[in-house]
Design a protein around this motif. Structure first.
Motif, PDB file in Angstrom:
ATOM      1  N   ASP A 108       1.324  -1.001  -0.138  1.00  0.00           N
ATOM      2  CA  ASP A 108      -0.071   0.045   0.424  1.00  0.00           C
ATOM      3  C   ASP A 108       0.987   1.726   0.195  1.00  0.00           C
ATOM      4  O   ASP A 108       0.113   2.458   0.101  1.00  0.00           O
ATOM      5  CB  ASP A 108      -1.075   0.279   1.566  1.00  0.00           C
ATOM      6  N   LYS A 109       1.823   1.319   0.548  1.00  0.00           N
ATOM      7  CA  LYS A 109       3.561   2.492   0.373  1.00  0.00           C
ATOM      8  C   LYS A 109       4.029   1.817  -0.698  1.00  0.00           C
ATOM      9  O   LYS A 109       4.582   3.402  -1.217  1.00  0.00           O
ATOM     10  CB  LYS A 109       3.994   2.157   1.549  1.00  0.00           C
ATOM     11  N   TRP A 110       3.032   1.446  -1.849  1.00  0.00           N
ATOM     12  CA  TRP A 110       4.434   1.462  -3.571  1.00  0.00           C
ATOM     13  C   TRP A 110       3.934   3.176  -3.819  1.00  0.00           C
ATOM     14  O   TRP A 110       3.325   3.587  -4.101  1.00  0.00           O
ATOM     15  CB  TRP A 110       3.870   1.079  -4.435  1.00  0.00           C
ATOM     16  N   ASN A 111       5.844   3.186  -4.122  1.00  0.00           N
ATOM     17  CA  ASN A 111       5.911   4.469  -5.000  1.00  0.00           C
ATOM     18  C   ASN A 111       6.025   5.704  -3.296  1.00  0.00           C
ATOM     19  O   ASN A 111       5.211   6.779  -3.986  1.00  0.00           O
ATOM     20  CB  ASN A 111       5.613   4.887  -5.932  1.00  0.00           C
ATOM     21  N   GLN A 112       5.750   5.773  -2.515  1.00  0.00           N
ATOM     22  CA  GLN A 112       6.033   6.333  -1.239  1.00  0.00           C
ATOM     23  C   GLN A 112       7.803   6.010  -0.594  1.00  0.00           C
ATOM     24  O   GLN A 112       7.748   5.333  -0.545  1.00  0.00           O
ATOM     25  CB  GLN A 112       4.611   6.384  -0.469  1.00  0.00           C
ATOM     26  N   PRO A 113       7.939   7.365  -0.103  1.00  0.00           N
ATOM     27  CA  PRO A 113       9.750   7.254   0.835  1.00  0.00           C
ATOM     28  C   PRO A 113       9.485   6.594   1.056  1.00  0.00           C
ATOM     29  O   PRO A 113      10.562   5.523   1.815  1.00  0.00           O
ATOM     30  CB  PRO A 113       9.098   9.455   0.962  1.00  0.00           C
ATOM     31  N   GLU A 114       8.126   6.142   1.715  1.00  0.00           N
ATOM     32  CA  GLU A 114       8.644   4.857   3.533  1.00  0.00           C
ATOM     33  C   GLU A 114       8.646   3.885   2.875  1.00  0.00           C
ATOM     34  O   GLU A 114       9.278   3.387   3.237  1.00  0.00           O
ATOM     35  CB  GLU A 114       7.424   5.113   4.284  1.00  0.00           C
ATOM     36  N   TYR A 115       8.326   3.563   1.671  1.00  0.00           N
ATOM     37  CA  TYR A 115       8.214   2.510   0.914  1.00  0.00           C
ATOM     38  C   TYR A 115       9.344   2.214   0.479  1.00  0.00           C
ATOM     39  O   TYR A 115      10.219   0.489   0.959  1.00  0.00           O
ATOM     40  CB  TYR A 115       7.588   2.391  -0.351  1.00  0.00           C
ATOM     41  N   VAL A 116      10.696   2.898   0.323  1.00  0.00           N
ATOM     42  CA  VAL A 116      11.747   2.835   0.151  1.00  0.00           C
ATOM     43  C   VAL A 116      12.573   2.524   1.240  1.00  0.00           C
ATOM     44  O   VAL A 116      13.733   1.904   1.696  1.00  0.00           O
ATOM     45  CB  VAL A 116      13.236   3.405  -1.251  1.00  0.00           C
TER      46      VAL A 116
END
Length: 133
Positions: A108-116
């Protein structure tokens, strides 16, 4: 019935980990062959990937990455660990599977800074347990 599921994900504006080169796509036409092409520049950590030893995939055959998988749902928050105790709860199911997919909800965090930068991870004891299976 067997089903092939493509788990790959990428886009030309994907976030990359700090210090990684950005994924690039250049579209062009080749007038000699009258074809439309895409020139891709990416690192071995771009999008959905396999963490092969030293990140060199040329030592593997793609057929090695097909087989029966098991999905284990273990919801996690930022920087939380998947523990050995959580994996031991499904030990019997793991014996029948070639692949384990741990679904933490982080997709659900895909392509958000926290995803990485803040994703869940597997504790060392749990990783050793899986490697021994």
């Amino acid at each position: 019935m067997r089903e092939l599921i493509d788990l790959s994900r990428y886009s030309s504006n994907m976030l990359e980990a700090e210090g990684h080169r950005k994924f690039e796509v250049e579209r062009y036409n080749n007038p000699k062959s009258n074809t439309h092409l895409s020139y891709l520049k990416l690192t071995s950590h771009t999008g959905t990937h396999i963490d092969a030893p030293s990140h060199f995939l040329d030592q593997f055959n793609v057929r090695e990455f097909t087989g029966t998988g098991y999905v284990l749902n273990i919801p996690k928050k930022e920087n939380e660990t998947v523990t050995l105790a959580e994996l031991e709860n499904c030990k019997e199911s793991l014996l029948e599977a070639k692949f384990l997919f741990i679904r933490t909800g982080w997709e659900d965090k895909w392509n958000q800074p926290e995803y990485v930068n803040s994703h869940p991870f597997i504790e060392p004891e749990a990783a050793r347990f899986l490697a021994d299976k």
